[in-house]
Design a protein around this motif. Structure first.
Motif, mmCIF file in Angstrom:
data_model
loop_
_atom_site.group_PDB
_atom_site.id
_atom_site.type_symbol
_atom_site.label_atom_id
_atom_site.label_comp_id
_atom_site.label_asym_id
_atom_site.label_seq_id
_atom_site.Cartn_x
_atom_site.Cartn_y
_atom_site.Cartn_z
ATOM 1 N N PHE A 1 15.269 -0.995 -0.704
ATOM 2 C CA PHE A 1 14.044 -1.552 -1.283
ATOM 3 C C PHE A 1 14.271 -1.866 -2.754
ATOM 4 O O PHE A 1 15.070 -1.218 -3.423
ATOM 5 N N HIS A 2 13.544 -2.867 -3.260
ATOM 6 C CA HIS A 2 13.732 -3.312 -4.646
ATOM 7 C C HIS A 2 13.016 -2.438 -5.666
ATOM 8 O O HIS A 2 13.279 -2.536 -6.860
ATOM 9 N N THR A 3 12.121 -1.579 -5.198
ATOM 10 C CA THR A 3 11.410 -0.661 -6.082
ATOM 11 C C THR A 3 11.840 0.746 -5.726
ATOM 12 O O THR A 3 11.971 1.072 -4.556
ATOM 13 N N CYS A 4 12.049 1.584 -6.725
ATOM 14 C CA CYS A 4 12.534 2.933 -6.413
ATOM 15 C C CYS A 4 11.605 4.042 -6.845
ATOM 16 O O CYS A 4 11.616 5.122 -6.261
ATOM 17 N N GLU A 5 10.761 3.821 -7.839
ATOM 18 C CA GLU A 5 9.982 4.916 -8.421
ATOM 19 C C GLU A 5 8.853 5.412 -7.527
ATOM 20 O O GLU A 5 8.294 6.479 -7.770
ATOM 21 N N ILE A 6 8.525 4.684 -6.488
ATOM 22 C CA ILE A 6 7.422 5.108 -5.616
ATOM 23 C C ILE A 6 7.816 6.242 -4.666
ATOM 24 O O ILE A 6 6.961 6.951 -4.156
ATOM 25 N N PHE A 7 9.119 6.412 -4.443
ATOM 26 C CA PHE A 7 9.573 7.408 -3.477
ATOM 27 C C PHE A 7 9.747 8.777 -4.130
ATOM 28 O O PHE A 7 10.251 8.872 -5.245
ATOM 29 N N PRO A 8 9.383 9.845 -3.405
ATOM 30 C CA PRO A 8 9.598 11.191 -3.956
ATOM 31 C C PRO A 8 11.088 11.464 -4.192
ATOM 32 O O PRO A 8 11.941 11.079 -3.390
ATOM 33 N N GLU A 9 11.375 12.119 -5.294
ATOM 34 C CA GLU A 9 12.751 12.442 -5.652
ATOM 35 C C GLU A 9 13.439 13.263 -4.561
ATOM 36 O O GLU A 9 14.619 13.087 -4.281
ATOM 37 N N ARG A 10 12.687 14.150 -3.911
ATOM 38 C CA ARG A 10 13.246 15.037 -2.889
ATOM 39 C C ARG A 10 13.800 14.295 -1.674
ATOM 40 O O ARG A 10 14.570 14.846 -0.902
ATOM 41 N N ASP B 1 0.887 -1.165 0.000
ATOM 42 C CA ASP B 1 0.000 0.000 0.000
ATOM 43 C C ASP B 1 0.927 1.217 0.000
ATOM 44 O O ASP B 1 1.437 1.627 1.045
ATOM 45 N N GLU B 2 1.163 1.760 -1.185
ATOM 46 C CA GLU B 2 2.137 2.845 -1.344
ATOM 47 C C GLU B 2 1.793 4.063 -0.500
ATOM 48 O O GLU B 2 2.685 4.686 0.088
ATOM 49 N N ASP B 3 0.524 4.432 -0.443
ATOM 50 C CA ASP B 3 0.130 5.610 0.335
ATOM 51 C C ASP B 3 0.467 5.438 1.809
ATOM 52 O O ASP B 3 1.017 6.352 2.438
ATOM 53 N N LYS B 4 0.146 4.291 2.365
ATOM 54 C CA LYS B 4 0.458 4.025 3.778
ATOM 55 C C LYS B 4 1.962 4.070 4.011
ATOM 56 O O LYS B 4 2.432 4.627 4.998
ATOM 57 N N LEU B 5 2.722 3.471 3.094
ATOM 58 C CA LEU B 5 4.180 3.441 3.232
ATOM 59 C C LEU B 5 4.754 4.855 3.199
ATOM 60 O O LEU B 5 5.558 5.230 4.058
ATOM 61 N N LEU B 6 4.361 5.636 2.216
ATOM 62 C CA LEU B 6 4.896 6.989 2.085
ATOM 63 C C LEU B 6 4.513 7.861 3.273
ATOM 64 O O LEU B 6 5.334 8.644 3.764
ATOM 65 N N ASP B 7 3.290 7.715 3.762
ATOM 66 C CA ASP B 7 2.872 8.457 4.958
ATOM 67 C C ASP B 7 3.725 8.060 6.159
ATOM 68 O O ASP B 7 4.139 8.915 6.949
ATOM 69 N N GLU B 8 4.004 6.778 6.296
ATOM 70 C CA GLU B 8 4.817 6.277 7.416
ATOM 71 C C GLU B 8 6.244 6.815 7.357
ATOM 72 O O GLU B 8 6.841 7.137 8.382
ATOM 73 N N MET B 9 6.789 6.943 6.160
ATOM 74 C CA MET B 9 8.195 7.310 6.003
ATOM 75 C C MET B 9 8.452 8.811 5.918
ATOM 76 O O MET B 9 9.589 9.245 6.115
ATOM 77 N N GLU B 10 7.458 9.619 5.626
ATOM 78 C CA GLU B 10 7.663 11.045 5.338
ATOM 79 C C GLU B 10 8.486 11.763 6.411
ATOM 80 O O GLU B 10 9.493 12.406 6.102
ATOM 81 N N ASP B 11 8.070 11.686 7.669
ATOM 82 C CA ASP B 11 8.779 12.411 8.730
ATOM 83 C C ASP B 11 10.208 11.907 8.923
ATOM 84 O O ASP B 11 11.130 12.703 9.085
ATOM 85 N N MET B 12 10.377 10.597 8.898
ATOM 86 C CA MET B 12 11.729 10.052 9.111
ATOM 87 C C MET B 12 12.680 10.454 7.983
ATOM 88 O O MET B 12 13.858 10.687 8.212
ATOM 89 N N MET B 13 12.157 10.608 6.771
ATOM 90 C CA MET B 13 13.005 10.988 5.653
ATOM 91 C C MET B 13 13.402 12.460 5.733
ATOM 92 O O MET B 13 14.494 12.834 5.319
ATOM 93 N N GLN B 14 12.537 13.301 6.277
ATOM 94 C CA GLN B 14 12.860 14.720 6.421
ATOM 95 C C GLN B 14 14.028 14.930 7.372
ATOM 96 O O GLN B 14 14.806 15.869 7.204
ATOM 97 N N GLU B 15 14.176 14.051 8.343
ATOM 98 C CA GLU B 15 15.279 14.149 9.305
ATOM 99 C C GLU B 15 16.630 13.979 8.631
ATOM 100 O O GLU B 15 17.626 14.542 9.058
ATOM 101 N N GLY B 16 16.686 13.143 7.602
ATOM 102 C CA GLY B 16 17.950 12.811 6.944
ATOM 103 C C GLY B 16 18.678 11.709 7.694
ATOM 104 O O GLY B 16 18.225 11.213 8.728
ATOM 105 N N GLY B 17 19.810 11.309 7.143
ATOM 106 C CA GLY B 17 20.634 10.289 7.783
ATOM 107 C C GLY B 17 20.126 8.871 7.624
ATOM 108 O O GLY B 17 20.420 8.010 8.445
ATOM 109 N N LYS B 18 19.396 8.600 6.543
ATOM 110 C CA LYS B 18 18.802 7.279 6.341
ATOM 111 C C LYS B 18 19.413 6.561 5.143
ATOM 112 O O LYS B 18 19.747 7.172 4.136
ATOM 113 N N VAL B 19 19.536 5.249 5.294
ATOM 114 C CA VAL B 19 19.906 4.359 4.196
ATOM 115 C C VAL B 19 18.691 3.475 3.971
ATOM 116 O O VAL B 19 18.386 2.614 4.793
ATOM 117 N N VAL B 20 17.975 3.731 2.892
ATOM 118 C CA VAL B 20 16.731 3.033 2.598
ATOM 119 C C VAL B 20 17.003 1.919 1.598
ATOM 120 O O VAL B 20 17.620 2.139 0.569
#
Length: 174
Positions: free
Chosen positions: A80-89, A59-78
């Protein structure tokens, strides 16, 4: 998106060494590893299970909602086998791991993948599906293709990322 520490996406066909490489990067750099597949299972960010492919339906929407805040912090190594679902920013560096068909097949066979899943993933690697998708989804200058056939390849890749991270930190020092 300005961050003190960068976010790195490690992607590739299943069996290319994403999780191992991501764990190694996190260990050497101190960045936090996020295994998206595990996150999806733990937080139930899926719409069910697809038995014929032995996988959860994301469920891409649920995943992106879950990850949004943690990604804004920075310092992450993500990882996953699919890449196009994540925002470029979200990402400052996108690593696409590549493996020759024999080590790839052997790794997936060792994991117990069914024949259909084995064949489709090997075909995806041969056709460079993940690499092409990354190139279409992110700025060319942040997409890096890396070999991932051996432990030596993985160690070399981690060293390369560590050097890149040091340059990033120097450039973004305040």
């Amino acid at each position: 998106m300005e961050r003190d520490l960068p976010n790195i996406l490690v992607t590739g066909t299943p069996g290319t060494g994403k999780t191992t490489t991501s764990e190694m990067i996190a260990s050497v750099t101190g960045l936090q590893h996020i295994n998206v597949g595990e996150l999806v299972k733990q937080k139930q960010l899926h719409e069910g299970y697809l038995a014929e492919y032995d996988t959860h339906v994301l469920d891409e929407d649920k995943l992106l909602d879950e990850m949004e805040d943690m990604m804004q912090e920075g310092g992450k190594v993500v990882d996953f086998h699919t890449c196009e679902i994540f925002p470029e920013r979200w990402f400052d560096l996108v690593l696409v791991l590549r493996a020759d068909t024999q080590p790839l097949y052997d790794r997936m066979e060792k994991r117990g993948y069914n024949q259909r899943k084995l064949q489709e993933n090997v075909e995806c690697e041969i056709m460079q599906v993940v690499l092409e998708t990354a190139r279409e989804s992110y700025a060319q200058e942040i997409v890096v293709e890396l070999p991932s056939n051996t432990v030596d390849d993985m160690e070399s890749n981690v060293d390369r990322v560590n050097r890149w991270l040091e340059a990033y930190k120097a450039k973004h020092a305040k």
